[in-house]
Write a protein that holds these residues in place. Structure first.
Motif, short mmCIF file in Angstrom:
data_model
loop_
_atom_site.label_atom_id
_atom_site.label_comp_id
_atom_site.label_asym_id
_atom_site.label_seq_id
_atom_site.Cartn_x
_atom_site.Cartn_y
_atom_site.Cartn_z
N ASN A 189 -6.06 1.67 1.21
CA ASN A 189 -5.19 0.73 1.93
C ASN A 189 -3.97 1.46 2.50
O ASN A 189 -3.62 1.28 3.68
CB ASN A 189 -4.75 -0.40 0.99
N ALA A 190 -3.35 2.30 1.71
CA ALA A 190 -2.19 3.06 2.19
C ALA A 190 -2.58 3.98 3.33
O ALA A 190 -1.89 4.05 4.36
CB ALA A 190 -1.59 3.88 1.04
N GLU A 191 -3.70 4.65 3.20
CA GLU A 191 -4.17 5.55 4.26
C GLU A 191 -4.43 4.79 5.56
O GLU A 191 -4.02 5.23 6.64
CB GLU A 191 -5.45 6.26 3.81
N GLY A 214 2.08 1.60 -4.48
CA GLY A 214 2.19 2.20 -5.81
C GLY A 214 2.43 3.69 -5.84
O GLY A 214 2.34 4.30 -6.91
N TYR A 215 2.77 4.30 -4.73
CA TYR A 215 3.04 5.74 -4.70
C TYR A 215 4.51 5.95 -4.40
O TYR A 215 5.02 5.51 -3.39
CB TYR A 215 2.19 6.44 -3.64
N TYR A 218 -3.58 14.01 -0.19
CA TYR A 218 -3.33 13.45 -1.51
C TYR A 218 -4.08 12.14 -1.70
O TYR A 218 -4.71 11.92 -2.75
CB TYR A 218 -1.83 13.23 -1.74
N LEU A 219 -4.02 11.27 -0.70
CA LEU A 219 -4.70 9.97 -0.82
C LEU A 219 -6.22 10.14 -0.90
O LEU A 219 -6.89 9.43 -1.66
CB LEU A 219 -4.32 9.05 0.34
N THR A 243 6.93 6.09 3.79
CA THR A 243 7.39 6.02 2.40
C THR A 243 7.36 4.58 1.91
O THR A 243 6.95 4.31 0.78
CB THR A 243 8.80 6.61 2.27
N VAL A 244 7.78 3.66 2.75
CA VAL A 244 7.73 2.23 2.38
C VAL A 244 6.28 1.80 2.13
O VAL A 244 5.99 1.13 1.13
CB VAL A 244 8.39 1.36 3.47
N THR A 245 5.38 2.18 3.01
CA THR A 245 3.97 1.83 2.85
C THR A 245 3.41 2.41 1.56
O THR A 245 2.71 1.72 0.80
CB THR A 245 3.14 2.33 4.05
#
Length: 112
Positions: free
Chosen positions: A66-68, A107-108, A46-47, A100-102
């Motif tokens: 960044n999330a990845e 923003g996801y 998804y990312l 999930t927190v990350t």
């Protein structure tokens, strides 16, 4: 004579219980690895899709990247912990919460 027969049966049963406990522990670890891996594959897909859609340099691209990166950094530690934790699925669930927190911080919120 009867006592010896019972003792052999008890020993055989104890051996079987130990074997089954070992198998259960191994299966639980495998399940935890699979849980983390399958969720990470879906999240990364998804990312990556978000990055491809938005194009390099956009705000969405930066958030997704960044999330990845943050999740990927946590991955090795959690996979290692699966092996050493007495309850392997606890590690998998903890990884999912941290992930999930990350994602939320970036923003996801669709994985909640």
């Amino acid at each position: 004579m009867v006592v010896d027969q019972y003792q052999r049966r008890i020993d055989a049963l104890e051996t079987k219980v130990v074997e089954l406990a070992t198998q259960l522990d191994q299966r639980t670890k495998e399940m935890a690895y699979m849980y983390i891996h399958s969720n990470w594959t879906l999240i990364r897909w998804y990312l990556t899709r978000e990055q491809d859609r938005s194009g390099e340099g956009s705000e969405t691209y930066i958030r997704a990247k960044n999330a990845e990166t943050l999740i990927d950094r946590q991955l090795t530690r959690n996979l290692r912990d699966v092996h050493f934790e007495p309850q392997a699925m606890d590690v998998a669930y903890r990884w999912r919460i941290e992930t999930t927190v990350t994602l939320t911080q970036n923003g996801y919120t669709f994985f909640d």
